[in-house]
Design an enzyme around this catalytic site. Sequence first.
Site, PDB file in Angstrom:
ATOM      1  CB  CYS A 131      -0.968  -0.031   1.172  1.00 49.14           C
ATOM      2  SG  CYS A 131      -2.336   1.149   1.004  1.00 49.14           S
ATOM      3  CG  HIS A 241      -3.507  -3.358   3.272  1.00 50.21           C
ATOM      4  ND1 HIS A 241      -2.550  -2.980   4.187  1.00 50.21           N
ATOM      5  CD2 HIS A 241      -4.024  -2.218   2.757  1.00 50.21           C
ATOM      6  CE1 HIS A 241      -2.495  -1.657   4.229  1.00 50.21           C
ATOM      7  NE2 HIS A 241      -3.377  -1.178   3.376  1.00 50.21           N
ATOM      8  CD  GLU A 243      -1.358  -6.083   5.505  1.00 44.58           C
ATOM      9  OE1 GLU A 243      -1.960  -5.070   5.912  1.00 44.58           O
ATOM     10  OE2 GLU A 243      -0.998  -6.218   4.319  1.00 44.58           O
TER      11      GLU A 243
END
Length: 272
Positions: A131, A241, A243
């Site tokens: 990001c 994102h 994660e």
Amino acid sequence: MRLQHPERTQAVVAVTSNRLLVDGVHRDWLRRKYVQALHRHAGVACVILPTVDAEDAMEEVAPAIMRRLDGLVLTGDESNVDPAVLSAPASFADPDRRDVEPGILDRPRDRLSAVAIESAIALGMPILGICRGLQELNVYFGGTLRPSLAEWSRESGAMHAEKPDRPRDRQYDAAHCVRISSYGALFPIARTIEAQVNSLHNQGIEALAPALRREAWAPDGLVEAASVIGAPTLQIGVQWHPEWHVSTDLLSKQLFKAFGEACVGYCRTKKG
């Protein structure tokens, strides 16, 4: 008789922190999601890099740390990138200049990312930008950002904006598709030319830096992933994102796995 197993190489990567200002006290902080994803799905250990004040930007602390490590992760954050600071991290030393505004400005993080990227590129180590991290890579190499996607286009701004009416976990659900170039570094990882990704960002790439190659893009044409042209290893940034839902999202798993493998390869090359 005890069987002898060769020791598995575990790479250690640098992870960028952010600056938090609470009650006038400066703190460095990082969401656990990044560390968990890197440990569980990239198989690497993490060292958290502290943010950098203007008067410390020219010190050799970050390069000294980076030489001991095997990869760099540029994390996301709510704050916007200040291109002027990231491009010249030691140029704003005015003590009266406000460096941190929650959710808006984080110049200590900009300085950290500038010196960390410089070191990682010089060392030829793997980089994963997430990001804000993709935007930092673009600015570092001379690209430009749209300060506000909402001001660029109401429709595009809505596509990429945070969804505050949803629970935090659901804000990171898939928001739109991306088209993946079949000629870049991301395609062998994703093994598909289209994927669904989440989207929570205010800024976005305007002009892609000449040193970067477009790897994926959104339906509105916004660059969603880019890699360093001619890199000796995996040096890539993504706008989404990975994660957050890595345990259930295949593309996220593949991305962290590929980054971990690149870091292990870099670590072995150093030792060799």
